[in-house]
Design a protein around this motif. Structure first.
Motif, mmCIF file in Angstrom:
data_model
loop_
_atom_site.group_PDB
_atom_site.id
_atom_site.type_symbol
_atom_site.label_atom_id
_atom_site.label_comp_id
_atom_site.label_asym_id
_atom_site.label_seq_id
_atom_site.Cartn_x
_atom_site.Cartn_y
_atom_site.Cartn_z
ATOM 1 N N LEU A 5 -31.959 23.528 -1.319
ATOM 2 C CA LEU A 5 -31.778 22.555 -0.252
ATOM 3 C C LEU A 5 -33.020 21.704 -0.076
ATOM 4 O O LEU A 5 -32.941 20.477 -0.033
ATOM 5 C CB LEU A 5 -31.460 23.276 1.063
ATOM 6 N N ILE A 6 -34.189 22.353 0.018
ATOM 7 C CA ILE A 6 -35.420 21.614 0.250
ATOM 8 C C ILE A 6 -35.759 20.746 -0.955
ATOM 9 O O ILE A 6 -36.196 19.607 -0.819
ATOM 10 C CB ILE A 6 -36.572 22.570 0.569
ATOM 11 N N ALA A 7 -35.554 21.264 -2.158
ATOM 12 C CA ALA A 7 -35.817 20.461 -3.341
ATOM 13 C C ALA A 7 -34.942 19.222 -3.343
ATOM 14 O O ALA A 7 -35.378 18.127 -3.700
ATOM 15 C CB ALA A 7 -35.580 21.292 -4.600
ATOM 16 N N LEU A 8 -33.678 19.376 -2.936
ATOM 17 C CA LEU A 8 -32.776 18.229 -2.882
ATOM 18 C C LEU A 8 -33.281 17.200 -1.886
ATOM 19 O O LEU A 8 -33.309 16.009 -2.166
ATOM 20 C CB LEU A 8 -31.381 18.702 -2.485
ATOM 21 N N LEU A 9 -33.714 17.654 -0.711
ATOM 22 C CA LEU A 9 -34.227 16.739 0.308
ATOM 23 C C LEU A 9 -35.450 15.996 -0.196
ATOM 24 O O LEU A 9 -35.604 14.806 0.014
ATOM 25 C CB LEU A 9 -34.587 17.512 1.580
ATOM 26 N N PHE A 10 -36.345 16.712 -0.877
ATOM 27 C CA PHE A 10 -37.586 16.102 -1.297
ATOM 28 C C PHE A 10 -37.409 15.181 -2.497
ATOM 29 O O PHE A 10 -38.025 14.124 -2.567
ATOM 30 C CB PHE A 10 -38.607 17.195 -1.666
ATOM 31 N N VAL A 11 -36.557 15.561 -3.418
ATOM 32 C CA VAL A 11 -36.463 14.813 -4.664
ATOM 33 C C VAL A 11 -35.523 13.627 -4.557
ATOM 34 O O VAL A 11 -35.805 12.541 -5.054
ATOM 35 C CB VAL A 11 -36.012 15.751 -5.813
ATOM 36 N N SER A 12 -34.388 13.799 -3.865
ATOM 37 C CA SER A 12 -33.380 12.755 -3.904
ATOM 38 C C SER A 12 -33.406 11.826 -2.708
ATOM 39 O O SER A 12 -32.811 10.756 -2.742
ATOM 40 C CB SER A 12 -31.986 13.394 -4.000
ATOM 41 N N ALA A 13 -34.067 12.233 -1.615
ATOM 42 C CA ALA A 13 -34.058 11.408 -0.417
ATOM 43 C C ALA A 13 -35.100 10.305 -0.504
ATOM 44 O O ALA A 13 -35.933 10.276 -1.390
ATOM 45 C CB ALA A 13 -34.324 12.282 0.809
ATOM 46 N N SER A 14 -35.018 9.368 0.446
ATOM 47 C CA SER A 14 -35.977 8.285 0.488
ATOM 48 C C SER A 14 -37.328 8.799 0.928
ATOM 49 O O SER A 14 -37.466 9.910 1.425
ATOM 50 C CB SER A 14 -35.490 7.201 1.454
ATOM 51 N N ALA A 15 -38.352 7.971 0.805
ATOM 52 C CA ALA A 15 -39.726 8.386 1.041
ATOM 53 C C ALA A 15 -39.966 9.058 2.381
ATOM 54 O O ALA A 15 -40.660 10.078 2.442
ATOM 55 C CB ALA A 15 -40.657 7.191 0.872
ATOM 56 N N PRO A 16 -39.442 8.552 3.524
ATOM 57 C CA PRO A 16 -39.738 9.206 4.788
ATOM 58 C C PRO A 16 -39.269 10.647 4.864
ATOM 59 O O PRO A 16 -39.819 11.434 5.632
ATOM 60 C CB PRO A 16 -38.993 8.336 5.815
ATOM 61 N N ALA A 17 -38.263 11.019 4.063
ATOM 62 C CA ALA A 17 -37.758 12.392 4.103
ATOM 63 C C ALA A 17 -38.787 13.385 3.586
ATOM 64 O O ALA A 17 -38.671 14.582 3.807
ATOM 65 C CB ALA A 17 -36.468 12.509 3.291
ATOM 66 N N LEU A 18 -39.820 12.899 2.880
ATOM 67 C CA LEU A 18 -40.851 13.789 2.385
ATOM 68 C C LEU A 18 -41.673 14.386 3.524
ATOM 69 O O LEU A 18 -42.448 15.292 3.313
ATOM 70 C CB LEU A 18 -41.777 13.020 1.422
ATOM 71 N N ALA A 19 -41.537 13.877 4.716
ATOM 72 C CA ALA A 19 -42.287 14.392 5.866
ATOM 73 C C ALA A 19 -41.338 14.952 6.920
ATOM 74 O O ALA A 19 -41.533 14.746 8.102
ATOM 75 C CB ALA A 19 -43.148 13.292 6.456
ATOM 76 N N HIS A 20 -40.294 15.638 6.485
ATOM 77 C CA HIS A 20 -39.307 16.176 7.430
ATOM 78 C C HIS A 20 -39.959 17.068 8.475
ATOM 79 O O HIS A 20 -40.837 17.875 8.155
ATOM 80 C CB HIS A 20 -38.229 16.953 6.671
ATOM 81 N N LEU A 21 -39.519 16.941 9.702
ATOM 82 C CA LEU A 21 -40.026 17.712 10.825
ATOM 83 C C LEU A 21 -39.003 18.769 11.224
ATOM 84 O O LEU A 21 -37.803 18.567 11.088
ATOM 85 C CB LEU A 21 -40.281 16.799 12.028
ATOM 86 N N THR A 22 -39.477 19.883 11.746
ATOM 87 C CA THR A 22 -38.600 20.901 12.316
ATOM 88 C C THR A 22 -39.145 21.280 13.683
ATOM 89 O O THR A 22 -40.350 21.473 13.846
ATOM 90 C CB THR A 22 -38.528 22.137 11.408
ATOM 91 N N TRP A 23 -38.254 21.362 14.662
ATOM 92 C CA TRP A 23 -38.693 21.697 16.015
ATOM 93 C C TRP A 23 -37.634 22.547 16.714
ATOM 94 O O TRP A 23 -36.506 22.682 16.243
ATOM 95 C CB TRP A 23 -38.980 20.429 16.825
#
Length: 231
Positions: A5-23
């Motif tokens: 899941l995380i690899a998919l978010l980091f590799v395929s998403a646009s640049a801002p997704a590389l800094a995903h936040l969790t709260w």
């Protein structure tokens, strides 16, 4: 599953997704874990299968772990706690050097490491996320010296520090996510680990940081966040 899941978010998403936040989103009867890159807009609700632990403290000072299973999306308690600490499971990701450098740069990692990643053959990072409802008191109920945490010191609940291994983290970039501002506002901790924000938010906000270290040809990191003004 989390790795994919995380690899998919980091590799395929646009640049801002590389800094995903969790709260942590706290309710009267339960809490949820939210992920996104425009706080407080939630894009993903974190399921129990990706969570390692959720520990809370009540107004009576008692500490308790919230039960959950792999399908959980809400973490239920009998009475709203005064604070909670959620830790997500560790994940391993591999990116291209360009993507890895972009990820580090967006999180204000030291430029020396950013440039080193750019000139490398690959980028590999092992990381986990920790989220707090409020800063925890150093040596208090939810304090865990083995991980980085936003803390307050005994006798002073108004000043926030970042500690790890019982020591302050100096010159650490800390980002303020505040809906009233269009961009992340970055500042650095001082020599005592004290967090000084560029502005004092009047409403709900989030502060976050990324702590990373080089381990051979790879990196080991921790994302950390805490909510401000969550009344």
């Amino acid at each position: 599953m989390l790795k994919k899941l995380i690899a998919l978010l980091f590799v395929s998403a646009s640049a801002p997704a590389l800094a995903h936040l969790t709260w942590i989103d706290v309710g009267e009867q339960s809490l949820g874990l939210s992920t996104g890159h425009n706080f407080p807009a939630k894009e993903i609700t974190v399921k129990g299968e990706y969570v390692d632990s959720v520990r809370c403290v009540g107004d009576d000072g008692n500490v308790f772990d919230l039960p959950f299973n792999d399908k959980s999306i809400r973490y239920v308690y009998k009475k709203r706690p005064t604070n909670c600490l959620a830790i997500l499971k560790t994940s391993q990701i591999e990116l291209s050097p360009r993507q890895g450098a972009q990820h580090f740069d967006e999180n204000k990692v030291d430029k020396v490491l950013v440039n080193k990643v750019k000139n490398s053959d690959k980028f590999s990072e092992e990381y986990f996320k920790a989220a707090q409802v409020k800063p925890v008191e150093k040596d208090g109920h939810l304090y865990n010296p083995d991980i980085a945490q936003f803390v307050t010191l005994p006798g002073d609940s108004s000043t926030i520090y970042v500690y790890k291994n019982g020591k302050p983290l100096a010159q650490l970039p800390v980002g303020l996510e505040y809906p009233e501002t269009p961009v992340t506002l970055w500042s650095k901790t001082d020599s005592s680990g004290k967090v000084t924000l560029l502005l004092q938010p009047k409403g709900k906000a989030l502060i976050r940081t990324l702590i990373t270290e080089e381990i051979g040809n790879a990196y080991k990191s921790q994302f950390l966040s805490v909510i401000l003004n969550d009344e």
